[in-house]
Write a protein that holds these residues in place. Structure first.
Motif, PDB file in Angstrom:
ATOM      1  N   LEU A 292       0.782  -1.221   0.255  1.00 38.55           N
ATOM      2  CA  LEU A 292       0.007  -0.021  -0.050  1.00 38.55           C
ATOM      3  C   LEU A 292       0.833   1.300  -0.084  1.00 38.55           C
ATOM      4  O   LEU A 292       1.833   1.083   0.707  1.00 38.55           O
ATOM      5  N   HIS A 293       0.530   2.403  -0.804  1.00 34.71           N
ATOM      6  CA  HIS A 293       1.293   3.547  -0.880  1.00 34.71           C
ATOM      7  C   HIS A 293      -0.008   4.500  -0.801  1.00 34.71           C
ATOM      8  O   HIS A 293      -0.479   4.694  -1.761  1.00 34.71           O
ATOM      9  N   ARG A 294      -0.358   5.365   0.271  1.00 32.26           N
ATOM     10  CA  ARG A 294      -1.473   6.498   0.277  1.00 32.26           C
ATOM     11  C   ARG A 294      -0.945   7.763   0.829  1.00 32.26           C
ATOM     12  O   ARG A 294       0.278   7.708   1.397  1.00 32.26           O
ATOM     13  N   SER A 295      -1.793   8.783   0.373  1.00 28.23           N
ATOM     14  CA  SER A 295      -1.515   9.824   1.090  1.00 28.23           C
ATOM     15  C   SER A 295      -2.985  10.426   1.774  1.00 28.23           C
ATOM     16  O   SER A 295      -3.997  10.147   1.113  1.00 28.23           O
ATOM     17  N   ASN A 296      -3.070  10.879   3.007  1.00 29.37           N
ATOM     18  CA  ASN A 296      -4.197  11.568   3.508  1.00 29.37           C
ATOM     19  C   ASN A 296      -3.880  12.754   3.963  1.00 29.37           C
ATOM     20  O   ASN A 296      -2.865  13.265   4.481  1.00 29.37           O
ATOM     21  N   TRP A 297      -4.838  13.681   3.914  1.00 29.88           N
ATOM     22  CA  TRP A 297      -4.942  15.025   4.237  1.00 29.88           C
ATOM     23  C   TRP A 297      -6.406  15.747   4.280  1.00 29.88           C
ATOM     24  O   TRP A 297      -7.276  15.129   4.102  1.00 29.88           O
ATOM     25  N   ASN A 298      -6.114  16.724   5.053  1.00 33.01           N
ATOM     26  CA  ASN A 298      -7.429  17.589   5.380  1.00 33.01           C
ATOM     27  C   ASN A 298      -7.442  18.794   4.345  1.00 33.01           C
ATOM     28  O   ASN A 298      -6.427  19.497   4.455  1.00 33.01           O
ATOM     29  N   GLY A 299      -8.195  19.023   3.391  1.00 35.60           N
ATOM     30  CA  GLY A 299      -8.458  20.052   2.452  1.00 35.60           C
ATOM     31  C   GLY A 299      -8.183  21.249   3.092  1.00 35.60           C
ATOM     32  O   GLY A 299      -7.934  22.488   2.135  1.00 35.60           O
ATOM     33  N   ALA A 300      -8.784  21.432   4.219  1.00 38.63           N
ATOM     34  CA  ALA A 300      -8.964  23.031   4.783  1.00 38.63           C
ATOM     35  C   ALA A 300      -7.736  23.294   5.492  1.00 38.63           C
ATOM     36  O   ALA A 300      -7.366  24.348   6.082  1.00 38.63           O
TER      37      ALA A 300
END
Length: 142
Positions: free
Chosen positions: A98-106
């Protein structure tokens, strides 16, 4: 005149390097995580600097179902500040990269991420999970 130009160039290089260092990403290994039936190995993460990949918490590694006969799947769960938990399922009776990116757009960048791996035991029994990992970076102090 040439000395003044050289002095200004040196000052520019000094401050330019300072800016680059101040926004270098926080990165490192994620320790191997395991609980009965699930394992996460070869993990790494990066808390990207503002403006790079949405300032995301980027992570990668191998998620494995270690009890092939139990008929339960495995998953990674990630939570970045200001956001809820997100699940990424593995492959029952196997392993996946697995290779993922997580973020909060705000937000321009992420300063804290929580990470865990679990075995999905269905609705009647609670899932079993490896200990929660909290990965942080203080962008004001970098």
């Amino acid at each position: 005149m040439k000395r003044a130009a050289l002095g200004l160039a040196a000052v520019g290089l000094m401050f330019g390097g300072t800016v680059a260092v101040a926004y270098s990403p926080a990165q490192g290994p994620i320790p191997n995580l395991d609980s009965p039936g699930v394992e996460f190995t070869s993990g790494h993460y990066k808390l990207n600097r503002p403006g790079v990949n949405h300032g995301a918490f980027e992570w990668w590694g191998r998620l494995s179902d270690t009890i092939m006969t139990d008929r339960h799947n495995v998953y990674v769960e990630v939570k970045v500040q200001g956001h809820g938990w997100v699940r990424y399922y593995g492959k029952q009776r196997g392993s996946v990269w697995l290779h993922r990116s997580n973020w909060n757009g705000a937000q321009r960048y992420i300063g804290e991420a929580k990470f865990r791996v679990c075995r999905d035991r269905g609705t009647l029994r609670p899932d079993n999970c490896a200990p929660l990992q909290t990965l942080t970076h203080d962008w004001d102090r970098s």
